[in-house]
Design an enzyme around this catalytic site. Structure first.
Site, short mmCIF file in Angstrom:
data_model
loop_
_atom_site.label_atom_id
_atom_site.label_comp_id
_atom_site.label_asym_id
_atom_site.label_seq_id
_atom_site.Cartn_x
_atom_site.Cartn_y
_atom_site.Cartn_z
N HIS A 45 -4.51 -0.65 6.78
CA HIS A 45 -4.25 -1.90 6.06
C HIS A 45 -3.15 -1.71 5.02
O HIS A 45 -2.17 -2.48 4.98
CB HIS A 45 -5.56 -2.35 5.38
CG HIS A 45 -5.43 -3.61 4.59
ND1 HIS A 45 -5.86 -4.82 5.06
CD2 HIS A 45 -4.93 -3.84 3.34
CE1 HIS A 45 -5.64 -5.75 4.15
NE2 HIS A 45 -5.07 -5.19 3.09
N GLU A 46 -3.30 -0.68 4.19
CA GLU A 46 -2.31 -0.44 3.14
C GLU A 46 -0.99 0.06 3.72
O GLU A 46 0.08 -0.24 3.18
CB GLU A 46 -2.86 0.58 2.13
CG GLU A 46 -4.15 0.17 1.44
CD GLU A 46 -4.04 -1.12 0.66
OE1 GLU A 46 -2.90 -1.51 0.30
OE2 GLU A 46 -5.07 -1.75 0.38
N HIS A 78 1.14 -2.92 4.57
CA HIS A 78 1.81 -3.45 3.37
C HIS A 78 3.01 -2.58 3.01
O HIS A 78 4.10 -3.09 2.73
CB HIS A 78 0.83 -3.45 2.19
CG HIS A 78 -0.25 -4.49 2.27
ND1 HIS A 78 -0.02 -5.80 2.62
CD2 HIS A 78 -1.58 -4.40 2.00
CE1 HIS A 78 -1.16 -6.48 2.57
NE2 HIS A 78 -2.12 -5.65 2.22
#
Length: 372
Positions: A30-31, A34
């Site tokens: 997820h990170e 980003h």
């Protein structure tokens, strides 16, 4: 049984390890999404942390400080231009570079990347599962277990039998049960809810036979059970079919996930601490993973799919502090043709963050309250 004894009985060391690995990998990807979308647009990322709280280890690489933090819950990326800029005199002002200097679509792309990554992971895992194990056949019900001393046992039904028709009629792909559109195999229970002569068409090892019996749905007001546990039959699938089924399954899961979150918010507002099987806290999640680890690797994959789907959709909820809330603020600024002031944005984000923290505390309290 004491509180600690109750937790120890529910969890296993292997389950805890798998829980940390599954949640850690979902958070890392997820990170990372980003991070990748920010760097792709030329925005610096100051730090990337797996875990929260005190930093255990850190290493600088490619302009980013990569961290491993103490608490294995969540993670974060510190993207340049997302937080206010601090002047030498200690005052804060609206950032103008990095993330803040991007057009609206660039900001949304960075914020949307994390949830979309979790969604992609879930779809990939489902596709692998369906390719290896087959896709559900909605018009066929497979008997998974026959209960002892049951009517089904007397009729000669066995685990592995496949019910293909009821009373001479093929099971449809879908049907309506209690006002809901469900897969056809789920309607077997409805077919047994009426009195009369029943005939099940059953396949076993390539042979087809008819199982006929008289059925009374209720005896002295008590609902009669045939005595089988069943689910959808599966059929071999090519990669394209497995992928298409994964997309369809994801779409069908959206209303269920949203209802679960809606129910959680309702319980939070009313401080209802009763257990909800649809949403689990950290201990409940570890308990589920512990049970899955004792079953099979595929059961762990199912947990990973559900966790990634939940993480994706939860982060898209338009609550400030979550990715969805940040996207909402970006869109509001785009419509107004000017961003919110620093004071407005900080007030909204603080309120949203406080709400999310209180919600997490509520989930944890509800999670552990069942052990007292």
């Amino acid at each position: 049984m004491s509180f600690l004894q109750g937790i120890a009985a529910a969890l296993t060391p292997l389950g805890l390890i798998w829980t940390i690995l599954i949640i850690g990998l979902a958070t890392f990807l997820h990170e990372l999404a980003h991070y990748a979308l920010a760097r792709w647009q030329g925005v610096a990322v100051k730090s990337f942390s797996i875990g929260m709280g005190p930093v255990l280890a850190r290493r600088a690489w490619r302009g980013t400080e990569w961290r491993l933090s103490l608490l294995p819950i969540g993670g974060y990326v510190e993207i340049d231009g997302m937080a206010p800029t601090e002047d030498p005199d200690g005052t804060y002002r609206q950032p103008t570079r990095g993330f803040a200097g991007l057009p609206a679509w660039g900001k949304v792309a960075i914020l949307l990347a994390g949830p979309l990554m979790n969604l992609l992971v879930a779809i990939v895992l489902m596709t692998i599962t369906f390719t290896a194990q087959g896709v559900p056949a909605p018009d066929r019900a497979r008997v998974e277990a026959v209960l002892p001393n049951s009517r089904a046992l007397q009729l000669g039904l066995q685990a592995g039998d496949v019910i293909t028709a009821i009373n001479g009629r093929d099971i449809p792909d879908t049907q309506t049960v209690d006002g809901r559109l469900v897969a056809g195999w789920e309607g077997v229970r409805t077919a047994l809810g009426q009195d009369g002569r029943k005939t099940l068409t059953v396949e076993r090892a390539g042979a087809v036979r008819e199982v006929a019996f008289d059925w009374t749905a209720r005896v002295n007001g008590v609902v009669q059970r045939l005595g089988i546990q069943y689910g959808p039959d599966v059929q071999a699938a090519t990669l394209p079919v497995a992928f298409a089924t994964s997309i369809q399954t994801t779409i069908e899961a959206v209303p269920q996930i949203l209802r679960a979150f809606g129910n959680l918010f309702a319980r939070f507002v009313t401080l209802d601490l009763s257990r909800d099987e649809n949403v689990s806290g950290p201990i409940g999640t570890a308990e589920i993973v512990s049970r899955a680890a004792a079953l099979s690797p595929w059961a762990l994959v199912q947990v990973a799919i559900l966790l990634n789907l939940s993480l994706a959709f939860f982060n898209l909820i338009p609550i400030p502090g979550l990715d969805g809330g940040r996207i909402l603020l970006v869109l509001i600024g785009a419509v107004r043709r000017r961003p919110l002031t620093l004071a407005q944005e900080q007030a909204i984000n603080v309120a949203g963050f406080a709400f999310v923290m209180l919600l997490m505390v509520f989930v944890v309290v509800r999670d552990v309250s069942r052990f007292f």
